[in-house]
Design a protein around this motif. Structure first.
Motif, PDB file in Angstrom:
ATOM      1  N   VAL A 139       0.836  -1.120  -0.006  1.00  9.29           N
ATOM      2  CA  VAL A 139       0.050  -0.083   0.110  1.00  9.29           C
ATOM      3  C   VAL A 139       0.829   1.335   0.136  1.00  9.29           C
ATOM      4  CG1 VAL A 139      -1.663   1.286   1.413  1.00  9.29           C
ATOM      5  CG2 VAL A 139      -1.908  -1.188   0.983  1.00  9.29           C
ATOM      6  N   ALA A 140       2.095   1.194   0.854  1.00  2.63           N
ATOM      7  CA  ALA A 140       2.778   2.423   0.852  1.00  2.63           C
ATOM      8  C   ALA A 140       3.686   2.563  -0.646  1.00  2.63           C
ATOM      9  CB  ALA A 140       3.831   2.186   1.816  1.00  2.63           C
ATOM     10  N   CYS A 141       3.598   1.625  -1.028  1.00  8.82           N
ATOM     11  CA  CYS A 141       4.403   1.805  -2.654  1.00  8.82           C
ATOM     12  C   CYS A 141       3.521   2.324  -3.541  1.00  8.82           C
ATOM     13  CB  CYS A 141       4.842   0.359  -3.021  1.00  8.82           C
ATOM     14  SG  CYS A 141       6.298  -0.173  -2.155  1.00  8.82           S
ATOM     15  N   MET A 142       2.122   1.985  -3.618  1.00 14.84           N
ATOM     16  CA  MET A 142       0.979   2.503  -4.328  1.00 14.84           C
ATOM     17  C   MET A 142      -0.026   3.343  -3.610  1.00 14.84           C
ATOM     18  SD  MET A 142       1.273  -0.130  -7.546  1.00 14.84           S
ATOM     19  CE  MET A 142       0.710  -1.652  -6.634  1.00 14.84           C
ATOM     20  N   PRO A 143       0.198   4.301  -2.901  1.00 13.04           N
ATOM     21  CA  PRO A 143      -0.910   4.791  -1.947  1.00 13.04           C
ATOM     22  C   PRO A 143      -2.183   5.263  -2.719  1.00 13.04           C
ATOM     23  CG  PRO A 143       0.943   6.328  -2.041  1.00 13.04           C
ATOM     24  CD  PRO A 143       1.176   4.943  -2.886  1.00 13.04           C
ATOM     25  N   TRP A 144      -1.993   5.299  -3.943  1.00 18.23           N
ATOM     26  CA  TRP A 144      -3.294   5.820  -4.904  1.00 18.23           C
ATOM     27  C   TRP A 144      -4.095   4.724  -5.166  1.00 18.23           C
ATOM     28  CZ3 TRP A 144       1.716   5.498  -6.735  1.00 18.23           C
ATOM     29  CH2 TRP A 144       1.933   4.554  -7.733  1.00 18.23           C
ATOM     30  N   HIS A 145      -3.768   3.606  -5.065  1.00 15.77           N
ATOM     31  CA  HIS A 145      -4.464   2.601  -5.759  1.00 15.77           C
ATOM     32  C   HIS A 145      -5.581   1.919  -4.785  1.00 15.77           C
ATOM     33  CE1 HIS A 145      -5.442  -1.348  -7.401  1.00 15.77           C
ATOM     34  NE2 HIS A 145      -4.605  -1.256  -8.090  1.00 15.77           N
TER      35      HIS A 145
END
Length: 159
Positions: A139-145
């Motif tokens: 989640v931290a790597c792709m917080p917009w997802h």
């Protein structure tokens, strides 16, 4: 000139985040020739959002650990567990993981206590706390997802 922690992180992450974005935009890795300066801004926003998301997870974990220190430790069935006034059953932490049991469980029959303890012990044995950490990292790597935001919650609450 003194470098900030964010500046150092940005410098190290440029090759991972910005260069692929610039390559996709047709820059060939050269910021000056990039037809889309938004790629650099997007990379900075991405990094900032990831750091902010990771910070929220870390602060939340530290707050939980601080509250847990106030809970008494007690032997229940075959394990040592923390007894929470209004939380649990749950497993918190990685190495070592701690089992959190609600105070009301101590008023239940020994068979029910044994079942709850066995269930939480299986979470520890299966490595579920590590799974939760990996889900939070994703989640931290792709917080917009938006779909990824359901992963840590579903991992933490699955039974």
């Amino acid at each position: 000139m003194r470098r900030t922690a964010f500046g150092a992180l940005w410098a190290r992450s440029r090759d991972v985040i910005i260069v692929p974005i610039e390559a996709a935009a047709g820059c060939g890795g050269d910021v000056g020739s990039c037809p889309c300066p938004a790629a650099t801004r997007f990379g900075r926003i991405w990094l900032l959002a990831s750091v902010a998301t990771l910070s929220v997870f870390v602060v939340s974990y530290l707050r939980i650990r601080r509250v847990m220190r106030r809970w008494p430790v007690q032997r229940v069935d075959t394990v040592t567990a923390r007894i929470a006034p209004a939380a649990g059953p749950a497993v918190v932490g990685l190495a070592p993981s701690e089992i959190i049991l609600p105070a009301w469980l101590l008023r239940c029959p020994p068979e029910e206590q044994r079942l709850v303890v066995a269930h939480e012990s299986e979470h520890v044995r299966a490595g579920d706390p590590w799974l939760l950490v990996m889900a939070c990292g994703i989640v931290a790597c792709m917080p917009w997802h938006p779909a990824l935001w359901f992963c840590p919650g579903s991992v933490a609450t699955r039974h």
